[in-house]
Write an enzyme that holds these catalytic residues in place. Structure first.
Site, mmCIF file in Angstrom:
data_model
loop_
_atom_site.group_PDB
_atom_site.id
_atom_site.type_symbol
_atom_site.label_atom_id
_atom_site.label_comp_id
_atom_site.label_asym_id
_atom_site.label_seq_id
_atom_site.Cartn_x
_atom_site.Cartn_y
_atom_site.Cartn_z
ATOM 1 N N CYS A 94 -8.706 -2.111 46.502
ATOM 2 C CA CYS A 94 -9.232 -0.614 47.293
ATOM 3 C C CYS A 94 -10.907 -0.400 48.483
ATOM 4 O O CYS A 94 -10.290 0.376 49.130
ATOM 5 C CB CYS A 94 -9.566 -0.191 46.365
ATOM 6 S SG CYS A 94 -9.779 -0.216 44.928
ATOM 7 N N VAL B 3 -1.986 -4.739 41.772
ATOM 8 C CA VAL B 3 -2.672 -3.713 41.131
ATOM 9 C C VAL B 3 -4.376 -3.937 41.719
ATOM 10 O O VAL B 3 -4.494 -5.111 41.722
ATOM 11 C CB VAL B 3 -2.518 -4.224 39.947
ATOM 12 C CG1 VAL B 3 -3.204 -3.287 39.080
ATOM 13 C CG2 VAL B 3 -1.118 -3.852 39.559
ATOM 14 N N CYS B 4 -4.544 -2.896 41.374
ATOM 15 C CA CYS B 4 -6.846 -2.930 41.466
ATOM 16 C C CYS B 4 -7.228 -2.861 40.806
ATOM 17 O O CYS B 4 -7.440 -1.223 40.323
ATOM 18 C CB CYS B 4 -7.031 -2.128 42.985
ATOM 19 S SG CYS B 4 -8.204 -1.839 43.414
ATOM 20 N N LEU B 5 -7.285 -3.492 39.915
ATOM 21 C CA LEU B 5 -7.624 -3.242 38.717
ATOM 22 C C LEU B 5 -9.034 -4.662 38.355
ATOM 23 O O LEU B 5 -8.693 -5.870 38.518
ATOM 24 C CB LEU B 5 -6.543 -4.038 37.911
ATOM 25 C CG LEU B 5 -6.573 -3.656 36.115
ATOM 26 C CD1 LEU B 5 -7.522 -2.874 35.873
ATOM 27 C CD2 LEU B 5 -5.596 -4.392 35.104
#
Lengths: 184, 1085
Positions: free
Chosen positions: B661, A84-86
């Site tokens: 990301c 997860v890129c949270l």
């Protein structure tokens, strides 16, 4: 705040008291699985995921690491690894947060409001920005295909041979809705 | 807690630096290749005598790729292997200035020796030692150079050889006769550690008015008191006031206004301050700001600031832009000593509880000078008459001060000042040696803000609490006489018989060993010093780990350091071990070992090991003296049983990592590119080959495991293994070149093309805002060209490393740019076709689940079939060689590959590239380190060691310190007491432990707690749960002995000598409040 060694115990306890199904491996507290239901009023509703939670040595100073075990189609989740890129988990974690926050707030928020501007799954992000309907359709297809109760249970079978005390089923066996109560 | 935890695997005990791999026990290889293209400053290189790295005379320099491209003009002038950690602090420019500086150190007692050591390690051009006196036994309390045999020799002469061993490239000479001021003109900086005020004023006048001015430093340590005075001339320019990198920000908007509001993205907080100057670049729209002119800012906020500029008529801001701080140089107008004595200005304060001390010490040092001038000697230890004499001189001077007159002369303090004034103590010398050494570096280089101009310090609290009989201070004709004259013979004896554990023998460890040897700690019959370190000596250690020499490279740090310390003081009872301290060595460092210790001194380089030692000290109730350094900064923390909190009680926030990301697809600085490059390096050259080997060693089992996993990750792994053994398997070096060329295309052309195909430059987000807005940077694909040295350099490194994994010999011609280019041009590169399924949203088929989501299990089965087929075609015994990243070997191409990958990616995103050295600092997480701050930290700690070993000191006697020699800043404060927890009529701290005897069952323990009004809901041992009230299954454990549960569930191993183990209990009181109770020790025998 309590001493760090006890934070793991307290946080785990709170998570279970909030009716989350927690599955431990040999009673270890470093790494465990938690079941997570897709939030209502999102295309993920009805989906059920097994979330792998790892508490680093420096927990709670360092954030827990969170990953989806069964597949999910989401701009901020890596399709292959489930990472997860949270932002709030990886970046702005503070020792004041605990595991209940992760499952009641952070993850539901992530599923309700994906952030396609910082995608980890670029394809999902692009689709979401260009064609929301098609994107939601795809999300639902993935849920249908990968995020059913069988998928969460099925994953266990292959691995459970050497994990004698794999599931803490006797606790919280009731499959009542434990949807994260996100406040939008 | 400055020292950061390293990413590297393992390494619990190490030095203060960062050689990461625990497995690298090989001595550093010397460089091969040529060093032709050093940039500017070749004029210095001629005569500065610095080491030129070994070059391979057979190398054909012209076409050697090692010197081409990458901005890696790895300068022939700085030995980067030796100085890498120091380069990370100072940078090349400062190092070059240092290499050209000649320094005089006058007075070679303890302080002079420490200063000389720090400067020789730093690598100045020359150090001239001046001393007219002879070595006395008295000097051995503080001077690590002299031994008993040197007594009677001239101090300067006796110092040369040992200092020279520290660094061959520094010219060391001596002056043994009276100095004349004219001689000072040979030097850029002069330091006096033992000089009368009269003489000092005379010399300083000469230096101040000399053209160019000669930087003048006068420093003294007298017992537990110290002073420094600096005069770097009437107009000294400081090029870099703090040593920090210029701050930057990514712009989000700029107003057309006067003054103009500039907002930045809320990605990272801005670090600008009001009055800073900034420049702009890459601004779109308001292009007038890109002119490179520094502009002043005000109202600096976390994410915005006001620019003092009328932008009303500028273009309208569109997007983009980076704002960068411009570091301003600063001019300092030093006063000469003559004036500064009367008008000292602001003193640099180190301890707020002593805010009135500096003026008093200013006076005291003048009085002492007068005493010595009048009587021709220092006050005698414990002589009340001499003390009174000093006090009366001080009060006479005070009377002449008019407005500056002090109200309270503090006779008690002056009395102690007089008593100890003849003694140079080792910890004071170490501390001031660090400070003064740094000031000399500042004087020579203009790097960091000089001390302006007086600094006074005392550590009166280090004196024993009980008043001592005057007989205590009498000299006993031992090397410790100077120390005895301050602390008395009783404490000396206690120190001699102490049992001390020094954890780590790197930079801090070497200094500590020297200090304790000189102080006579563990030098008595009952004394014992254990030092442990599992690391071996590498070249990069030598620039500050001063007990090591080049011939020790490859040897165990602890052994070499221990024997060097023994040669400083042969009485030292030291044992050197090579065990890392951690849970796996509790058989070596067992209960008896810990119980017998008096004090533990940490000399570690990573937080995890520190936390472990902290826990052990907490458990065994031992004082822990903790310290660490980061560049010019250092800190010390005293952990004293029951008086202070423990080390782990407060922590720094963990290091910030870039979001996945960002690293994945949207890098906006070179760190992101380097993080990506390192992870690709590991994937390609370490993980995949290792995975291939895992498959090859047992194909059946491997495939079964993959089938059982049956998930996307297993599929991905199999795909990579298959790819590596099938499509990408190389047989010749040409194959490796093809692979490298195609990787280039994939990484720097195709992936970028795909990304901008998916997200075109003008793509909007759901909200309509541009997708490519700050901090995201729009990328451009690279066009490969063999005439681009950067491309070719990457290609060389990548193909060489891949060849290594396949065991293919590396041909010599690879280093020839022409031959490599020729081979590369033969590679056929297929055209790129973007994956379209994301773009065409109107197409029915595209929106349904595509090939990507075909059943993983089916794909895995297919992959395994192919893999088995492929396996049958492999030669027997085929194995790959995984490559582990090693940053400190300049010949292994690892950093070339990583810097190459990172820089190509930086080019994709128009991010400024970095040279190999900078890349190594960032990607190798090299912790900047210099000798000065290390020496100072250990001096400060040893001032505390006096208190710990004497015993009986209160909390307010102890000091924790944070210091930054760059500013300079000294901040000392009382340690924080431990948190007291109360429950009913009980109270406890982290230092307490509860004991439950008689081998209780779980039920009995719960009842025992219940009787205290505590309801336990969770009990754990190690990281395993023994009991949790939520698990009905755990109820079955109620009547089992806890020790059995610990053995069965937590897999706890209890050696025969162990009588107890510990559990952590989480519990609540009857009102459901969580109560943080102490650890509970369960006795089962």
């Amino acid at each position: 705040m309590s001493s760090p060694s006890k934070r793991r115990e307290m946080d785990l306890m709170k998570l279970m008291l909030s009716d989350y199904k927690v599955e431990m491996i040999n009673d270890g507290m470093q790494e465990f699985y938690v079941e997570f239901h897709g939030p209502k009023e999102s295309p993920y509703q009805g989906g059920l995921w097994r979330i792998r939670v790892e508490l680093p040595d420096a927990y709670p100073y360092k954030s827990p690491s969170i990953g989806f075990v069964n597949k999910i189609y989401h701009p901020n989740v890596d399709e292959m690894s489930g990472s997860v890129c949270l932002d709030v988990i990886n970046q702005t974690w503070s020792p004041m947060f605990d595991l209940v926050n992760v499952f009641e707030v952070f993850l539901p928020q992530l599923l309700l409001y994906p952030n396609p501007s910082d995608p980890l799954n670029g394809e999902a992000a692009a689709l979401m920005m260009r064609d929301k309907t098609a994107y939601e359709q795809r999300v639902k297809e993935y849920c249908e295909k990968y995020a059913k109760p069988e998928d969460v249970g099925a994953a266990e079978e292959g691995k459970s041979t050497d994990e004698e005390e794999l599931s803490e089923d006797d606790y919280a066996s009731s499959d009542e809705e434990v949807v994260g109560k996100a406040d939008p | 807690m400055l020292p950061r935890k390293r990413v590297s695997e393992g390494l619990a005990v190490g030095d203060d630096d960062d050689n990461n791999s625990a497995g690298s026990s090989l001595p550093k290889k010397y460089r091969i290749g040529c060093f032709g293209s050093g940039p500017a400053n070749s004029d210095i290189e001629e005569d500065s005598g610095f080491q030129v790295a070994e070059t391979n005379s057979t190398g054909n320099c012209k076409s050697d790729l090692r010197t081409m491209a990458m901005g890696d003009s790895s300068s022939a002038d700085i030995d980067e292997d030796l100085h890498s950690r120091q380069l990370a602090v100072y940078g090349r420019e400062t190092m070059k200035r240092l290499f050209a500086s000649n320094v005089l150190i006058s007075g070679m007692q303890g302080l002079g020796a420490e200063i000389a050591k720090n400067l020789v390690l730093a690598g100045v051009k020359s150090v001239t030692l001046h001393d007219e006196g002879m070595v006395e036994l008295w000097d051995l309390s503080s001077n690590f150079i002299f031994s008993e045999n040197d007594v009677g020799k001239n101090r300067a002469v006796a110092s040369v050889q040992k200092l020279q061993e520290l660094n061959n490239s520094v010219v060391i000479s001596t002056i043994t006769t009276k100095l004349t001021k004219e001689q000072l003109s040979d030097f850029q900086a002069v330091v006096f550690t033992d000089i009368s005020l009269e003489k000092a004023v005379e010399f300083n006048d000469y230096c101040h008015h000399h053209r160019p001015p000669i930087s003048f430093i006068k420093a003294e340590v007298r017992g537990l008191f110290g002073s420094v005075f600096c005069d770097f001339g009437p107009e000294f320019i400081v090029a870099d006031v703090d040593g920090e990198d210029p701050h930057t920000g990514i712009i989000a908007s700029i107003a057309n206004d006067n003054p103009a509001l500039v907002s930045c993205v809320d990605d990272e907080r801005l670090e600008f301050q009001d009055g800073d100057f900034v420049v702009f670049s890459e601004v779109k729209g308001m292009i007038e700001l890109n002119d490179g002119k520094p502009r002043k800012i005000k109202s600096a906020r976390p994410y915005s600031f006001i620019l003092e500029e009328d932008t009303s008529n500028f273009g309208i801001y569109d997007r983009g832009g980076i704002v960068t701080q411009v570091k301003q140089s600063k001019v300092l107008n030093f006063k000469p000593l003559r004036e500064a004595l009367k008008d000292p200005g602001d003193f640099l304060l180190s301890d707020f509880s002593k805010f009135d001390r500096p003026p008093l010490l200013h006076l005291a040092f003048q009085a002492l000078d007068k005493f010595v001038a009048e009587l021709g000697r220092y006050p005698a230890p414990a002589s009340e008459d001499d003390a009174q004499k000093l006090i009366s001189i001080a009060s006479n001077i005070n009377e002449t001060l008019g407005d500056g007159k002090l109200e309270d002369l503090n006779p008690k303090l002056l009395r102690y000042f007089a008593f100890g004034s003849r003694a140079v103590l080792n910890p004071m010398a170490a501390m001031f040696g660090g400070i003064v050494g740094q000031e000399v570096v500042k004087a020579c280089s203009g790097k960091f803000h000089p001390l302006f101009q007086f600094f006074y310090f005392d550590s009166m609290e280090s004196l024993p609490v009980e008043p001592l009989d005057s007989g205590e201070f009498k000299p006993i004709n031992s090397r410790y006489d100077a120390q005895i004259s301050v602390f008395g013979a009783t404490l000396q004896k206690k120190m001699a018989n102490a049992n001390v554990f020094i954890v780590g023998s790197g930079a801090l460890g070497c200094e500590f060993l020297k200090n304790v040897a000189l102080m006579g700690v563990a030098c008595g019959d009952q004394g014992k010093l254990t030092v442990t370190d599992d690391d071996v000596i590498e070249k990069s250690n030598l620039s500050r780990q001063f007990l090591f020499r080049d011939w020790n490279i490859g040897q165990a740090k602890s052994t070499v350091a221990a024997s060097a310390a023994k040669s400083i003081n042969p009485h030292l009872k030291v044992e050197a071990l090579q065990n890392r301290v951690g849970s796996e060595t509790e058989n070596v460092f067992d209960d008896t070992f810990w119980e017998n210790l008096n004090v533990v001194i940490n000399a570690l380089d990573n937080v995890n090991a520190r936390l472990y030692v902290d826990q052990r000290c907490l458990y065994f109730q031992k004082p822990l003296l903790e310290s660490g350094t980061l560049g010019a900064k250092c800190n010390t923390q005293m952990v004293i049983p029951h008086l202070t909190e423990n080390y782990g009680a407060s922590r720094d926030p963990p290091e910030k990592q870039a979001p996945m990301c960002t690293v994945h697809s949207f890098p906006h600085n070179i760190d992101h590119c380097l993080t990506w490059a390192r992870s690709e390096f590991e994937g390609l050259l370490e993980k995949t080959p290792a995975e291939v080997n895992a498959f090859l060693s047992n194909p059946g089992e491997y495939c079964n495991a993959m089938r059982n996993a049956g998930d996307a990750q297993a599929r991905d792994t199999l795909e990579r293994v298959l790819e590596c053994l099938d499509m990408e398997r190389c047989l010749t070096f040409e194959d490796c070149i093809t692979w490298a060329r195609l990787k280039f295309e994939d990484y720097f052309a195709n992936r970028v093309k795909q990304l901008i195909y998916t997200f075109p430059e003008d793509a909007p987000t759901s909200t309509g805002a541009p997708f490519w807005s700050a901090p995201k940077r729009f990328p451009h694909p690279l066009q490969f060209s063999t005439s681009d040295p950067g491309h070719l350099h990457y290609l060389m490194a990548a193909s060489i490393l891949l060849a290594e994994t396949f065991g293919i010999p590396i041909p010599d011609w690879v280093k020839s740019a022409d031959r490599l280019a020729e081979a590369t041009d033969k590679v056929i590169v297929p055209d790129f076709q973007p994956k379209k399924n994301v773009k065409i949203v109107t197409d029915e088929k595209a929106t349904s689940i595509s090939t990507a989501s075909v059943d993983d299990a089916a794909v895995i089965n297919e992959l395994i079939k192919m893999l088995e087929l492929c396996h049958s075609n492999l030669p027997p015994n085929f194995k790959m060689k995984p490559i582990q990243f090693e940053k400190d070997d300049d010949t292994n191409y690892h950093m070339d590959m990583i810097a190459g990958l990172a820089n190509m990616r930086a080019r994709n995103y128009s991010i400024p590239e970095v040279d190999k050295l900078k890349a190594k600092f960032i990607a190798g997480r090299i912790i900047p380190a210099i000798a000065t701050s290390t020496a100072m930290a250990t001096g400060l700690v040893c001032l505390e060691l006096y208190k710990v070993l004497a015993g009986g000191h209160k909390l307010e006697d102890y000091r924790n310190t944070f210091a930054n020699l760059a500013l300079p800043l000294f901040s000392m404060a009382e340690p924080v007491p431990p948190k007291v927890i109360k429950h009913d009529d009980m109270s406890w701290t982290v230092w307490d432990r509860w004991i439950v005897k008689d081998n209780p069952t779980l039920r009995e323990l719960l009842q025992w707690l219940k009787d205290k009004g505590l309801n336990a809901y969770s009990i754990s041992c190690g990281s395993s749960l023994l009991y949790n009230s939520m698990f009905p299954r755990h109820k079955d454990r109620m009547d089992r002995k806890l020790v059995d549960l610990a053995r069965d569930v937590a897999k706890l191993e209890l050696p025969p000598y162990r009588h107890h183990f510990d559990v952590i209990v989480a519990c609540e009181d009857d009102d459901d409040n969580d109560i943080d109770i102490p650890q509970v020790s369960i006795y089962f025998k």
